[in-house]
Design an enzyme around this catalytic site. Structure first.
Site, PDB file in Angstrom:
ATOM      1  N   SER A 413       0.818  -1.215   0.000  1.00 20.27           N
ATOM      2  CA  SER A 413       0.000   0.000   0.000  1.00 20.27           C
ATOM      3  C   SER A 413       0.847   1.257   0.000  1.00 20.27           C
ATOM      4  CB  SER A 413      -0.916   0.009   1.231  1.00 20.27           C
ATOM      5  OG  SER A 413      -1.748  -1.134   1.248  1.00 20.27           O
ATOM      6  N   HIS A 509      -7.231  -0.440   6.030  1.00 16.98           N
ATOM      7  CA  HIS A 509      -6.815  -1.832   6.207  1.00 16.98           C
ATOM      8  C   HIS A 509      -6.932  -2.267   7.671  1.00 16.98           C
ATOM      9  CE1 HIS A 509      -5.445  -2.686   2.142  1.00 16.98           C
ATOM     10  NE2 HIS A 509      -4.865  -1.501   2.102  1.00 16.98           N
TER      11      HIS A 509
END
Length: 605
Positions: A413, A509
């Site tokens: 990410s 997340h």
């Protein structure tokens, strides 16, 4: 003028000659284009020979017909070209998005939009046919689509104020609340009736307006785009308290309805491959925001071997991807985007390798890891409605069914806000409010940057982080690696807002139950990656059996589950920042190295 029967005879001959075989069919299609273009060219030449005034338009030419936002205009073949070598040139990517941008210039249709809406609302709770109300709503939607940016803001403010809750009626109903002094059964019945009336009175009329629009063909997509305009209007009028309050009420109503219509049970998961419809592939390339698609070859790689691309679609918007998820299938958790984007297991896409790639297939025995390297929400009007987390969960089960041996699920990410936070933190350190580097690191950076004072170090670093050239200096990147990795861990793990992680991607997340697993140095060397996070990326790992527990711990207690490495880096940064400040202690009196930290892991990693 080129004889029409001659063109027909040539096409018939070609059809007879190349009717057998796939290659002949393709050649025939190209030949038809060339012959048609040649005929059109000769016809135009003949017309110009008869009239030597090509710049004067023909007054008898057809006029475009506009009805309900649909333009029926004559088809123009002027852009069609042909040559002996190449019959057509494919259009470059990306092409214009499916939702055109809002026109900035005023249209003068603001009053017509308001009148159409008032006509529809006036027919509410009457014996008027529903079809008549739908007709007025279509007029309103059509006029609204033609409004300029400022006109749309004005109309949304008008809708929020003119069709809000009638407070006087609500106050009257509050005074009519049933009182004690009657039979309990009768009191309960009257209370239920009173609550029902109060509920209807509190519900603003624009709730009914949104419901009516959603019944139209394309109405749900219209409301999604309208909410995008609404969010922009709220941002532009943030300094006006009254308008902010009424616009928040309008946004709350629309967001609640969209949340109901876009519930996960009504969404469809669809895998995108190179055989998917061309318009869907084009939208996937246009909407990709994390790692932009460079060309068709890049797109082909991202939906090809050892890759997966999944989207969420809705029955009311079947041709619009709501969320995009790109996945890399491999044997280990990736540390860098280079292997995922810049290279491929199928190497190049030249003609020879492409022929061999057609016969190549994936080796399931070499796949045990799925890396989610890009997830994008495509509709700004659905902001605040959770869709991405449900897509990840659905895709995990899809991959487990396809690859039963798959055991590792992780993201790679970006960290979009790190450089902005780092710049402000270094400004505080420059003022002497805290420390971000050790004495040894400051000395080394002073040497590499060829400056004398620590203040100059901060000035040079803030300028360097606005460019990408510093990554080519190997000595400088080596000197920056440890302090920036430490500060990045502190930003991800310790910096919070309202109990949640300050970084939006981390918050996403962690809410899903992922573990902050590993921070990777210079994992994204693209201009965007360097500008946002100095090229640093992070892995969030999903342990399926622990996701629910981690999610509850984060949402209820603001606890971030992280690996020992990330925790150590974050605690090291916190201790350096809490040492004696520059303003009260000289640099020679401060410790040059952080103290030793002992960490006891609380969970298996």
């Amino acid at each position: 003028m080129y004889p029409r029967n001659c063109v027909s005879r040539q096409l018939v001959s070609l059809r007879k000659l190349f009717l057998d075989g796939e290659r002949g069919v393709r050649w025939l299609s190209a030949a038809r284009v060339a012959i048609a273009a040649r005929a059109l060219s000769r016809q135009n030449q003949g017309s110009l020979a008869m009239d030597q005034r090509p710049s004067i338009s023909n007054p008898s030419s057809p006029v475009p017909i506009v009805r309900r936002g649909i333009s029926l205009s004559p088809i123009s073949l002027g852009s069609l070209s042909a040559s002996n070598d190449r019959f057509f040139v494919p259009s470059p990517m990306p092409s214009p998005p499916s939702s055109p941008p809002t026109p900035n210039s005023p249209s003068g249709l603001i009053q017509a939009t308001k009148d159409a809406l008032c006509r529809a609302v006036s027919k509410r709770d009457t014996k008027t046919s529903v079809l008549a109300i739908d007709e007025d709503m279509r007029d309103m939607c059509y006029y609204y689509s033609k409004l300029g940016t400022d006109e749309r803001s004005e109309f949304l403010v008008y809708m929020a104020t003119a069709f809000s809750t009638n407070h006087s009626v609500v106050e009257q109903l509050i005074q009519q609340k049933p009182q004690l002094g009657m039979d309990k059964g009768e009191l309960d019945a009257q209370r239920l009736q009173w609550e029902n009336k109060l509920r209807q009175a509190i519900q603003p009329p624009h709730h009914w307006i949104f419901s009516q629009i959603s019944r139209l063909s394309g109405g749900v997509k219209f409301l999604v785009d309208m909410r995008q305009d609404l969010l922009a209007t709220m941002h532009s009028k943030a300094s006006e308290p009254f308008h902010t309050a009424v616009m928040k009420t309008l946004d709350f109503t629309l967001r609640e309805l969209l949340s109901l219509w876009f519930t996960v049970g009504l969404l469809n998961v669809q895998r995108i491959t190179w055989e998917s419809p061309c318009n869907m592939l084009q939208k996937v390339s246009e909407y990709e925001a994390v790692h932009p698609v460079r060309n068709w070859t890049d797109l082909k790689r991202r939906v090809g071997l050892y890759r997966r691309c999944f989207i969420f679609t809705h029955s009311c918007m079947p041709k619009e991807p709501l969320v995009l998820l790109h996945i890399f299938l491999t044997s280990e958790i990736s540390r860098s985007m280079a292997k995922i984007i810049q290279s491929s297991r199928t190497s190049s896409f030249d003609e020879a390798s492409e022929n061999s790639m057609k016969q190549e297939c994936e080796d399931p025995s070499s796949i045990n890891t799925a890396v989610f390297y890009s997830i994008t929400s495509t509709q700004k009007g659905l902001q605040g409605i959770e869709l991405g987390n449900y897509l990840i969960k659905r895709v995990v089960y899809e991959l487990k069914a396809e690859f039963p041996q798959m055991t590792q699920f992780s993201s790679l990410s970006p960290i979009p806000g790190f450089v902005k936070w780092l710049t402000s933190t270094m400004a505080r350190a420059q003022r002497g409010e805290l420390s971000v580097f050790t004495d040894e690191e400051l000395s080394r950076l002073s040497l590499e940057l060829e400056v004398e004072s620590s203040s100059s170090v901060y000035d040079h670093l803030k300028k360097l982080f606005t460019t990408n050239g510093w990554v080519d200096d190997e000595a400088l990147t080596d000197a920056l690696e440890m302090p920036l990795m430490r500060l990045c861990a502190h930003y991800l793990y310790s910096e919070k807002r309202r109990g949640n992680a300050l970084d939006s991607v981390a918050n996403f997340h962690l809410k899903n139950g992922a573990v902050m697993w590993r921070i990777n140095w210079l994992a994204d060397r693209s201009p965007r990656g360097l500008a946002n996070s100095c090229g640093i990326m992070v892995n969030y790992r999903y342990f399926l059996e622990e996701c629910e527990k981690n999610s509850r711990s984060y949402l209820e207690n603001s606890h971030i589950t992280a690996s020992d490495t990330v925790t150590f880096l974050a605690q090291s940064a916190a201790l350096i920042m809490k040492t004696s400040t520059v303003a009260t202690t000289s640099p020679t009196q401060r410790n040059s190295t952080p103290p030793i930290i002992t960490i006891t892991p609380e969970s298996k990693m």
